[in-house]
Design a protein around this motif. Structure first.
Motif, PDB file in Angstrom:
ATOM      1  N   SER A 176      -1.808  -7.400  -8.507  1.00  0.00           N
ATOM      2  CA  SER A 176      -1.507  -6.493  -7.321  1.00  0.00           C
ATOM      3  C   SER A 176      -2.662  -5.824  -6.802  1.00  0.00           C
ATOM      4  CB  SER A 176      -0.465  -5.806  -7.123  1.00  0.00           C
ATOM      5  OG  SER A 176      -0.667  -4.800  -8.322  1.00  0.00           O
ATOM      6  N   HIS A 177      -3.523  -5.300  -7.825  1.00  0.00           N
ATOM      7  CA  HIS A 177      -4.963  -4.607  -7.565  1.00  0.00           C
ATOM      8  C   HIS A 177      -5.916  -5.431  -7.057  1.00  0.00           C
ATOM      9  CE1 HIS A 177      -7.907  -1.774  -8.981  1.00  0.00           C
ATOM     10  NE2 HIS A 177      -8.802  -2.541  -8.722  1.00  0.00           N
TER      11      HIS A 177
ATOM     12  N   ILE B 211      -4.720  -6.397  -3.324  1.00  0.00           N
ATOM     13  CA  ILE B 211      -4.866  -5.196  -2.360  1.00  0.00           C
ATOM     14  C   ILE B 211      -6.184  -5.205  -2.137  1.00  0.00           C
ATOM     15  CG2 ILE B 211      -4.616  -2.700  -2.204  1.00  0.00           C
ATOM     16  CD1 ILE B 211      -2.346  -3.011  -4.077  1.00  0.00           C
TER      17      ILE B 211
ATOM     18  N   THR C  60      -8.000  -5.822   1.705  1.00  0.00           N
ATOM     19  CA  THR C  60      -8.365  -4.737   2.338  1.00  0.00           C
ATOM     20  C   THR C  60      -9.993  -4.920   2.736  1.00  0.00           C
ATOM     21  OG1 THR C  60      -7.134  -3.204   0.876  1.00  0.00           O
ATOM     22  CG2 THR C  60      -8.971  -2.327   2.303  1.00  0.00           C
TER      23      THR C  60
ATOM     24  N   ALA D  48      -8.713   2.101  -2.300  1.00  0.00           N
ATOM     25  CA  ALA D  48      -7.227   1.689  -1.746  1.00  0.00           C
ATOM     26  C   ALA D  48      -6.378   1.091  -3.334  1.00  0.00           C
ATOM     27  CB  ALA D  48      -7.281   0.759  -0.746  1.00  0.00           C
TER      28      ALA D  48
ATOM     29  N   LEU E  40      -3.200   2.649  -5.809  1.00  0.00           N
ATOM     30  CA  LEU E  40      -1.918   2.101  -5.912  1.00  0.00           C
ATOM     31  C   LEU E  40      -1.601   1.542  -7.124  1.00  0.00           C
ATOM     32  CD1 LEU E  40      -1.944   0.468  -2.227  1.00  0.00           C
ATOM     33  CD2 LEU E  40      -0.575   2.589  -2.875  1.00  0.00           C
ATOM     34  N   THR E  41      -2.425   1.218  -7.853  1.00  0.00           N
ATOM     35  CA  THR E  41      -2.228   0.316  -9.025  1.00  0.00           C
ATOM     36  C   THR E  41      -2.730   0.853 -10.602  1.00  0.00           C
ATOM     37  OG1 THR E  41      -4.011  -1.094  -8.902  1.00  0.00           O
ATOM     38  CG2 THR E  41      -2.347  -1.849  -7.558  1.00  0.00           C
TER      39      THR E  41
END
Length: 308
Positions: free
Chosen positions: A177-178, A181, A185, A225, A229-230
């Motif tokens: 997911s890193h 994302i 982005t 970002a 988040l991760t």
């Protein structure tokens, strides 16, 4: 340009970018890893007050060599990872964009990045395990230090079995997911920036609209970002991969879920963000370097391909 040539250009540019990134920012990676595993209960790791104190202490106690522990597997892992990532990412984007004249949507960029990240994680987890183990070798470390990457691999296989090479794979896959994302982005910010500059200078092509400063801003912004988040997944993976001494009355982490429970129990939410400061200091400029090198090497390779 053929599809296979385009994919290998992406892979080559990604590998060069990965090498440049590690070589420039490696000492901060050492600091981040040591902060991540220090839960305040084990005594075989030094305690650091902050990032600057950590760098000073490692240099004083271990010399410059300490700041580059595990450098070879890190270089190998980063070069292979980025090369494979850009290769798989380029393939996925081409596959999803087949028979589509319009640009890919954010959802398809996300799917491409997630697919690439999962494949890279499966291929490179053993390299990152060895790198983590070598980074955590300190003067206080109680087990025999690895003399190099081959010795580490041989020792782990002999003492722990081949399954040990995939410790931390679970959170590693969650860390897909890193990259998803970050790349989504990056692609969306890049599209916005290109659209803005196209309105200013309609005569130039996409590849000439953006410069190295633009790539630095895009790479750094997308990395911030992704990290925010991760980051907990990184802490969980690092703690899963470390060797904890069994003679201090502190149980070893048995699984990634065990890491989650123990960290939450003894440290709370704060424990999942240990080492985030050196991580940001390392990875934000590192991501800028990665994308500057990648985009410029890719331009060079395409220019050379057109001249052949």
């Amino acid at each position: 340009m053929s599809q296979s040539q385009w994919q290998w250009e992406n892979a080559t540019a990604g590998a060069v970018a990965g090498f440049a990134t590690v070589a420039a920012m490696y000492p901060l990676d050492i600091v981040r890893t040591r902060f991540q595993v220090n839960d305040g209960r084990a005594t075989n790791y030094p305690t650091y007050k902050n990032t600057a104190h950590a760098i000073f202490t490692i240099t004083r106690l271990e010399g410059l060599k300490g700041l580059y522990s595990g450098f070879f597997p890190a270089v190998l892992g980063s070069t292979v990872s980025w090369g494979l990532y850009f290769f798989f990412y380029g393939r996925a984007k081409q596959r999803y964009s087949k028979n589509r004249e319009e640009k890919l949507s954010p959802a398809l960029h996300l799917a491409s990045a997630a697919e690439a990240g999962a494949l890279v994680s499966l291929c490179t987890n053993p390299i990152w395990l060895i790198k983590t183990r070598m980074q955590l070798q300190t003067p206080l470390h109680q087990s025999r230090p690895y003399s190099g990457i081959y010795d580490a691999l041989r020792t782990i296989l002999r003492e722990e079995g081949w399954t040990a090479l995939f410790k931390g794979l679970g959170p590693g896959l969650l860390m897909v997911s890193h990259g998803a994302i970050q790349f989504t982005t990056y692609e969306e910010l890049r599209r916005i920036m290109v659209d803005y500059k196209e309105r200013k200078r309609k005569s130039e092509s996409d590849s000439n609209l953006l410069n190295s400063f633009d790539y630095a801003v895009l790479g750094g912004s997308s990395k911030i970002a992704a990290i925010l988040l991760t980051y907990p997944f990184q802490v969980i993976r690092t703690r899963s991969q470390q060797q904890r001494p069994s003679n201090e009355g502190i149980p070893r982490y048995m699984s990634s879920w065990h890491v989650v429970k123990e960290t939450a129990r003894f440290e709370g939410l704060r424990g999942f963000y240990k080492g985030i400061t050196p991580n940001l200091l390392k990875n934000v400029p590192a991501s800028s370097i990665t994308f500057i090198v990648f985009e410029n090497v890719l331009k060079l390779l395409r220019r050379m391909g057109r001249n052949d």
